[in-house]
Motif scaffolding. Structure first.
Motif, PDB file in Angstrom:
ATOM      1  N   UNK A   1      30.430  28.911  17.050  1.00 15.72           N
ATOM      2  CA  UNK A   1      29.976  27.833  17.942  1.00 15.72           C
ATOM      3  C   UNK A   1      28.743  27.149  17.368  1.00 15.72           C
ATOM      4  N   UNK A   2      27.825  27.925  16.815  1.00 19.44           N
ATOM      5  CA  UNK A   2      26.611  27.378  16.223  1.00 19.44           C
ATOM      6  C   UNK A   2      26.929  26.523  15.006  1.00 19.44           C
ATOM      7  N   UNK A   3      27.832  26.987  14.171  1.00 16.36           N
ATOM      8  CA  UNK A   3      28.193  26.248  12.958  1.00 16.36           C
ATOM      9  C   UNK A   3      28.831  24.910  13.290  1.00 16.36           C
ATOM     10  N   UNK A   4      29.761  24.921  14.237  1.00 16.26           N
ATOM     11  CA  UNK A   4      30.414  23.676  14.644  1.00 16.26           C
ATOM     12  C   UNK A   4      29.402  22.712  15.234  1.00 16.26           C
ATOM     13  N   UNK A   5      28.527  23.239  16.088  1.00 16.57           N
ATOM     14  CA  UNK A   5      27.507  22.398  16.719  1.00 16.57           C
ATOM     15  C   UNK A   5      26.581  21.780  15.684  1.00 16.57           C
ATOM     16  N   UNK A   6      26.178  22.558  14.705  1.00  8.37           N
ATOM     17  CA  UNK A   6      25.245  22.074  13.684  1.00  8.37           C
ATOM     18  C   UNK A   6      25.843  20.904  12.911  1.00  8.37           C
ATOM     19  N   UNK A   7      27.047  21.086  12.401  1.00 10.97           N
ATOM     20  CA  UNK A   7      27.653  20.043  11.575  1.00 10.97           C
ATOM     21  C   UNK A   7      28.026  18.803  12.392  1.00 10.97           C
ATOM     22  N   UNK A   8      28.504  18.995  13.616  1.00  9.60           N
ATOM     23  CA  UNK A   8      28.840  17.839  14.440  1.00  9.60           C
ATOM     24  C   UNK A   8      27.596  17.060  14.839  1.00  9.60           C
ATOM     25  N   UNK A   9      26.500  17.748  15.113  1.00  8.48           N
ATOM     26  CA  UNK A   9      25.278  17.047  15.498  1.00  8.48           C
ATOM     27  C   UNK A   9      24.644  16.310  14.313  1.00  8.48           C
ATOM     28  N   UNK A  10      24.731  16.875  13.145  1.00  8.38           N
ATOM     29  CA  UNK A  10      24.250  16.165  11.958  1.00  8.38           C
ATOM     30  C   UNK A  10      25.001  14.844  11.805  1.00  8.38           C
ATOM     31  N   UNK A  11      26.310  14.889  12.041  1.00  6.73           N
ATOM     32  CA  UNK A  11      27.141  13.696  11.863  1.00  6.73           C
ATOM     33  C   UNK A  11      26.954  12.691  12.988  1.00  6.73           C
ATOM     34  N   UNK A  12      27.102  13.142  14.237  1.00  2.00           N
ATOM     35  CA  UNK A  12      27.189  12.204  15.355  1.00  2.00           C
ATOM     36  C   UNK A  12      25.835  11.786  15.921  1.00  2.00           C
ATOM     37  N   UNK A  13      24.868  12.677  15.994  1.00  2.00           N
ATOM     38  CA  UNK A  13      23.545  12.274  16.467  1.00  2.00           C
ATOM     39  C   UNK A  13      22.605  12.019  15.294  1.00  2.00           C
ATOM     40  N   UNK A  14      22.640  12.879  14.288  1.00  2.00           N
ATOM     41  CA  UNK A  14      21.708  12.729  13.179  1.00  2.00           C
ATOM     42  C   UNK A  14      21.973  11.513  12.316  1.00  2.00           C
ATOM     43  N   UNK A  15      23.242  11.140  12.133  1.00  2.00           N
ATOM     44  CA  UNK A  15      23.582  10.020  11.249  1.00  2.00           C
ATOM     45  C   UNK A  15      24.158   8.835  12.026  1.00  2.00           C
ATOM     46  N   UNK A  16      25.249   9.074  12.768  1.00  2.00           N
ATOM     47  CA  UNK A  16      25.948   7.968  13.426  1.00  2.00           C
ATOM     48  C   UNK A  16      25.077   7.238  14.440  1.00  2.00           C
ATOM     49  N   UNK A  17      24.350   7.971  15.263  1.00  2.88           N
ATOM     50  CA  UNK A  17      23.493   7.331  16.265  1.00  2.88           C
ATOM     51  C   UNK A  17      22.444   6.447  15.607  1.00  2.88           C
ATOM     52  N   UNK A  18      21.858   6.942  14.512  1.00  4.65           N
ATOM     53  CA  UNK A  18      20.873   6.146  13.788  1.00  4.65           C
ATOM     54  C   UNK A  18      21.464   4.881  13.193  1.00  4.65           C
ATOM     55  N   UNK A  19      22.680   4.984  12.660  1.00  7.79           N
ATOM     56  CA  UNK A  19      23.346   3.808  12.105  1.00  7.79           C
ATOM     57  C   UNK A  19      23.624   2.774  13.190  1.00  7.79           C
ATOM     58  N   UNK A  20      24.017   3.243  14.374  1.00  8.39           N
ATOM     59  CA  UNK A  20      24.287   2.327  15.488  1.00  8.39           C
ATOM     60  C   UNK A  20      23.010   1.620  15.933  1.00  8.39           C
ATOM     61  N   UNK A  21      21.916   2.362  15.989  1.00  9.10           N
ATOM     62  CA  UNK A  21      20.639   1.757  16.386  1.00  9.10           C
ATOM     63  C   UNK A  21      20.217   0.706  15.382  1.00  9.10           C
ATOM     64  N   UNK A  22      20.392   0.995  14.115  1.00 15.28           N
ATOM     65  CA  UNK A  22      20.050   0.030  13.075  1.00 15.28           C
ATOM     66  C   UNK A  22      20.939  -1.209  13.180  1.00 15.28           C
ATOM     67  N   UNK A  23      22.200  -1.007  13.539  1.00 16.66           N
ATOM     68  CA  UNK A  23      23.148  -2.113  13.639  1.00 16.66           C
ATOM     69  C   UNK A  23      22.851  -3.015  14.834  1.00 16.66           C
TER      70      UNK A  23
END
Length: 212
Positions: A58-80
């Motif tokens: 559960x921790x591993x899945x959470x870590x990688x998904x959060x890096x992608x969706x909040x850590x990267x994707x959310x930032x890209x959307x804000x920049x856009x």
């Protein structure tokens, strides 16, 4: 060369941020069918080793998904959308929609269409909550913990349990109350995100992507 992702996982804790997480923790715990377990309609059989492995998963899945969706994707959307009046809100919604849609992949794993669509919907909602917490706290570690707890309590009975009538009237009413209360609470948190906080958050995102 030094990687510039350290700001995403902070070790400094804020009491106000921890308090802000409490409704989200309640949502995660409530993902477990407590009523069915108390009333004896749910039995769980699991060894300590299997439980530990499950927690790590559960921790591993959470870590990688959060890096992608909040850590990267959310930032890209804000920049856009940063030049739009409601760009921040649009960023939260769009990144959460994509997060929810990502789970449609479970259609290919034999899960029923209804269950997958339901999962995509509540994943979209919880994604918005986590995005708001992340934007306010600027600490991805908080979101990884919340995501881990949500998956752990939500999947524990499915992986190791044998449930009869998992959901009842109490569960439906309590879930509705928690959802309404949390929605009001986190919308208020969102409204309190100051322009200065948003400017700092955006600068961190830009620095992360441009630095060698």
């Amino acid at each position: 060369k030094k990687l510039h992702y350290a700001w995403m996982i902070k070790t400094k804790r804020s009491k106000s941020h921890v308090m802000m997480m409490l409704p989200a923790v309640l949502i995660a715990i409530h993902n477990f069918p407590v009523s069915a377990w108390i009333q004896g309609r749910l039995s769980i059989t699991v060894t300590p080793v299997a439980l530990l492995i499950f927690l790590i998963e559960c921790l591993s899945i959470a870590f990688f998904e959060e890096i992608i969706f909040r850590g990267i994707l959310l930032g890209l959307c804000i920049e856009l959308f940063k030049h739009l009046k409601h760009g921040v809100w649009m960023s939260i919604v769009l990144s959460s929609i994509i997060f929810g849609a990502f789970h449609l992949i479970n259609l290919f794993s034999g899960v029923s269409t209804f269950d997958v669509m339901l999962q995509a919907f509540y994943t979209f909602l919880i994604g918005m909550v986590w995005a708001i917490i992340y934007m306010k706290s600027k600490n991805l570690a908080y979101i990884v913990v919340l995501h881990t707890l949500f998956n752990f309590f939500g999947l524990l009975a499915i992986e190791f349990g044998n449930a009869h009538q998992r959901y009842d009237l109490f569960t439906l009413i309590s879930t509705s109350l928690i959802m309404i209360g949390s929605a009001l609470f986190y919308f208020n948190v969102y409204k309190k995100i100051t322009p200065q906080e948003m400017l700092l958050w955006t600068k961190n995102e830009v620095t992360t992507r441009r630095s060698p």
